[in-house]
Design a protein around this motif. Structure first.
Motif, PDB file in Angstrom:
ATOM      1  N   LEU A 125       3.283  12.222   0.678  1.00  0.00           N
ATOM      2  CA  LEU A 125       1.985  11.547   0.596  1.00  0.00           C
ATOM      3  C   LEU A 125       0.940  12.247   1.460  1.00  0.00           C
ATOM      4  O   LEU A 125      -0.220  12.362   1.060  1.00  0.00           O
ATOM      5  N   LEU A 193      -1.830   5.362   6.694  1.00  0.00           N
ATOM      6  CA  LEU A 193      -0.509   5.501   6.082  1.00  0.00           C
ATOM      7  C   LEU A 193       0.575   5.483   7.153  1.00  0.00           C
ATOM      8  O   LEU A 193       1.577   4.751   7.033  1.00  0.00           O
ATOM      9  N   LEU A 219       1.613   1.560  -3.967  1.00  0.00           N
ATOM     10  CA  LEU A 219       0.969   2.672  -3.278  1.00  0.00           C
ATOM     11  C   LEU A 219      -0.553   2.578  -3.338  1.00  0.00           C
ATOM     12  O   LEU A 219      -1.240   2.928  -2.366  1.00  0.00           O
ATOM     13  N   ILE A 225      -4.957   6.184  -1.394  1.00  0.00           N
ATOM     14  CA  ILE A 225      -3.970   6.522  -2.422  1.00  0.00           C
ATOM     15  C   ILE A 225      -4.396   5.854  -3.724  1.00  0.00           C
ATOM     16  O   ILE A 225      -4.304   4.638  -3.873  1.00  0.00           O
ATOM     17  N   THR A 229      -2.690  10.060  -7.117  1.00  0.00           N
ATOM     18  CA  THR A 229      -1.785  10.366  -6.014  1.00  0.00           C
ATOM     19  C   THR A 229      -0.452   9.663  -6.209  1.00  0.00           C
ATOM     20  O   THR A 229       0.612  10.245  -5.967  1.00  0.00           O
ATOM     21  N   PHE A 233       3.337  11.254  -6.667  1.00  0.00           N
ATOM     22  CA  PHE A 233       4.495  10.771  -5.919  1.00  0.00           C
ATOM     23  C   PHE A 233       5.662  10.524  -6.870  1.00  0.00           C
ATOM     24  O   PHE A 233       6.807  10.909  -6.576  1.00  0.00           O
TER      25      PHE A 233
END
Length: 296
Positions: A125, A193, A219, A225, A229, A233
């Motif tokens: 991330l 995060l 997320l 995010i 994104t 992931f």
């Protein structure tokens, strides 16, 4: 010091050097280190972060590497980590190539190029956030600074590599990251995060057991995010057949492959890749590899 070595083999085709060259193309970030022959990175074994290295000894049709670790008790876990690094999907890819001449041509041209997974979800991330709306060379530069300033160093023989931990990133704070020339927003995103992971409000390992929709929903609750994104992931951490349709690089790659260079919208990318199915991760990587090749 004596190191434990072991050999890992895969069924071909798998072009390991071309696949892992993504870690060198835009610069050495000290987290995943590839010099053209040897890859050095870390993996989590229980609560311990373990450095390992491997050198390529096989071919595209008979891929193999010789791995190295310091502790013989880690050999089995590291071997599993290495074996699971690449998304192969041979049967879905063969079925897709049979009906999609674009994919068939790219697999012939870049035979065995496959996605490389980032097994640590926090590092993944941070990597994705660092690459938002900047060129990838600058993203690698800022990650290198982050690793040197707030990462954990590991030494394996002549190799040195860094890992990232939530506690140190949380302690660094926004000002600490801004000093490395992250934008204010990215510094806030990475700090938030890390704080969420430390506090336990974001359980990253638990995501693996959730559905794609559940993971995206969870997320995207995290500041910084978005859906794209979260889709990266899914594709590059969990190895799921997901297309990051809104990503500019993916849009360019689809435009180059299917639309004579016209830049498609996110909706058009989803339309043009709907038939990829379980081969989506590999097909996406082949197109991105071709795009990068065309930009040399």
């Amino acid at each position: 010091m004596k190191y434990e070595t072991f050999t890992v083999r895969w069924p071909g085709p798998l072009d390991i050097p071309a696949s892992v060259n993504v870690f060198r193309r835009w610069g050495d970030d000290l987290i995943d280190r590839w010099d053209g022959h040897t890859l050095v990175r870390t993996t989590r074994i229980g609560k311990e972060t373990v450095p390992f290295a491997f050198s390529v000894v096989g071919t595209v049709e008979a891929p193999a590497v010789v791995g190295m670790v310091a502790n013989p008790q880690h050999v089995q876990a590291v071997e599993q980590a290495i074996r699971g690094m690449f998304v192969l999907a041979p049967e879905p890819l063969a079925a897709l190539a049979a009906v999609d001449p674009v994919i068939a041509q790219l697999e012939t041209r870049y035979r065995g190029v496959r996605p490389v997974l980032q097994s640590d979800p926090l590092t993944a991330l941070v990597r994705f956030i660092s690459a938002q709306q900047v060129n990838l060379k600058w993203a690698a530069t800022t990650r290198r600074r982050l690793a040197e300033a707030f990462g954990h160093p590991h030494v394996l023989g002549e190799h040195r590599v860094f890992s990232l931990g939530a506690e140190r990133l949380a302690e660094a704070g926004v000002n600490g990251l801004r000093a490395l020339q992250f934008t204010t927003r990215k510094a806030e995103y990475i700090t938030a995060l890390a704080v969420a992971v430390v506090a336990g409000s974001l359980d990253l390992p638990a995501l693996e057991k959730q559905t794609d929709a559940e993971i995206i929903a969870r997320l995207t609750m995290q500041r910084g995010i978005g859906r794209w994104t979260a889709e990266w992931f899914l594709a590059r951490t969990l190895g799921r057949p997901c297309v990051a349709a809104g990503d500019l690089g993916v849009r360019k790659a689809i435009g180059q492959a299917y639309l004579q260079g016209r830049l498609p919208s996110e909706a058009e990318v989803r339309q043009y890749t709907a038939h990829w199915g379980d081969a989506s991760g590999v097909a996406q990587q082949l197109l991105l590899h071709a795009l990068g090749d065309s930009m040399k």
